[in-house]
Design a protein around this motif. Structure first.
Motif, PDB file in Angstrom:
ATOM      1  N   GLU A 157      -8.472   0.423   1.257  1.00 58.46           N
ATOM      2  CA  GLU A 157      -8.558   0.172  -0.182  1.00 58.46           C
ATOM      3  C   GLU A 157      -9.623   1.096  -0.770  1.00 58.46           C
ATOM      4  O   GLU A 157     -10.812   0.971  -0.461  1.00 58.46           O
ATOM      5  CB  GLU A 157      -8.949  -1.290  -0.435  1.00 58.46           C
ATOM      6  CG  GLU A 157      -9.137  -1.645  -1.880  1.00 58.46           C
ATOM      7  CD  GLU A 157      -7.857  -1.659  -2.686  1.00 58.46           C
ATOM      8  OE1 GLU A 157      -7.953  -1.467  -3.910  1.00 58.46           O
ATOM      9  OE2 GLU A 157      -6.769  -1.855  -2.113  1.00 58.46           O
ATOM     10  N   ARG A 207      -4.784   4.767   0.765  1.00 61.06           N
ATOM     11  CA  ARG A 207      -3.913   3.591   0.721  1.00 61.06           C
ATOM     12  C   ARG A 207      -2.842   3.674   1.803  1.00 61.06           C
ATOM     13  O   ARG A 207      -2.481   2.667   2.396  1.00 61.06           O
ATOM     14  CB  ARG A 207      -3.265   3.463  -0.651  1.00 61.06           C
ATOM     15  CG  ARG A 207      -4.242   2.951  -1.692  1.00 61.06           C
ATOM     16  CD  ARG A 207      -3.516   2.527  -2.949  1.00 61.06           C
ATOM     17  NE  ARG A 207      -4.441   1.970  -3.904  1.00 61.06           N
ATOM     18  CZ  ARG A 207      -4.912   0.725  -3.894  1.00 61.06           C
ATOM     19  NH1 ARG A 207      -4.541  -0.098  -2.947  1.00 61.06           N
ATOM     20  NH2 ARG A 207      -5.742   0.307  -4.809  1.00 61.06           N
ATOM     21  N   ALA A 231       0.624   4.054  -2.733  1.00 63.12           N
ATOM     22  CA  ALA A 231       0.262   5.404  -2.289  1.00 63.12           C
ATOM     23  C   ALA A 231       1.239   6.428  -2.847  1.00 63.12           C
ATOM     24  O   ALA A 231       0.838   7.486  -3.351  1.00 63.12           O
ATOM     25  CB  ALA A 231       0.237   5.476  -0.760  1.00 63.12           C
ATOM     26  N   LYS A 275      -6.841   9.023  -3.061  1.00 64.35           N
ATOM     27  CA  LYS A 275      -6.722   7.563  -3.033  1.00 64.35           C
ATOM     28  C   LYS A 275      -5.361   7.148  -2.483  1.00 64.35           C
ATOM     29  O   LYS A 275      -5.253   6.146  -1.770  1.00 64.35           O
ATOM     30  CB  LYS A 275      -6.981   6.973  -4.414  1.00 64.35           C
ATOM     31  CG  LYS A 275      -8.461   7.022  -4.775  1.00 64.35           C
ATOM     32  CD  LYS A 275      -8.758   6.407  -6.117  1.00 64.35           C
ATOM     33  CE  LYS A 275     -10.263   6.384  -6.375  1.00 64.35           C
ATOM     34  NZ  LYS A 275     -10.605   5.761  -7.654  1.00 64.35           N
ATOM     35  N   ASN A 285       0.811  -1.225   0.000  1.00 65.37           N
ATOM     36  CA  ASN A 285       0.000   0.000   0.000  1.00 65.37           C
ATOM     37  C   ASN A 285       0.840   1.268   0.000  1.00 65.37           C
ATOM     38  O   ASN A 285       0.483   2.245  -0.636  1.00 65.37           O
ATOM     39  CB  ASN A 285      -0.937   0.014   1.209  1.00 65.37           C
ATOM     40  CG  ASN A 285      -2.149  -0.848   0.985  1.00 65.37           C
ATOM     41  OD1 ASN A 285      -2.519  -1.124  -0.145  1.00 65.37           O
ATOM     42  ND2 ASN A 285      -2.780  -1.277   2.051  1.00 65.37           N
TER      43      ASN A 285
END
Length: 137
Positions: A55, A50, A7, A46, A3
């Motif tokens: 999610e 993350r 990210a 987003k 993640n």
């Protein structure tokens, strides 16, 4: 890919779009400024989600999730969450019109320099806050 890596990738893509927005503004392509600003904001938000292990759904406005998970962010980022969500909502609303228009809405005629400046300033704010959120810890 984890993640955090994803990210950071989203943040980089958002920063690139900011550069594209500056070019579009210089071309007086105000409707495309709006569209690219929306994409920069979407990617930045987003990426923030993350970073905290959420999610993001496959939808364009995820501002409501920032509000829902507000407590997972630093105090500095928390203070901006409501503003970020508001920006995301506004640009999401303009997304399709700025790109496709409608029978009675010609994007290249409808959007003004003022609209574009607001989109640029808002998207830069979001990306700056996202950078703090994603780079922290």
């Amino acid at each position: 890919m984890n993640n955090i890596t994803l990210a950071e990738s989203y943040l980089q893509k958002a920063k690139t779009r900011i550069k594209m927005i500056e070019f579009l503004m210089n071309e007086e392509d105000y409707s495309d400024v709006i569209r690219e600003a929306q994409e920069a904001v979407e990617l930045a938000l987003k990426g923030m989600l993350r970073k905290i292990g959420v999610e993001p759904p496959k939808q364009h406005d995820v501002g409501y999730l920032l509000i829902e998970y507000k407590d997972k962010f630093s105090d500095e980022v928390k203070e901006a969450v409501d503003k970020l969500a508001s920006i995301s909502k506004w640009l999401r609303k303009e997304r399709e019109f700025s790109f496709y228009g409608d029978i009675d809405f010609i994007p290249t005629l409808e959007y003004t320099e003022e609209d574009a400046k607001k989109a640029i300033n808002d998207s830069k704010l979001v990306v700056n806050i996202a950078e703090k959120a994603i780079s922290s810890q």
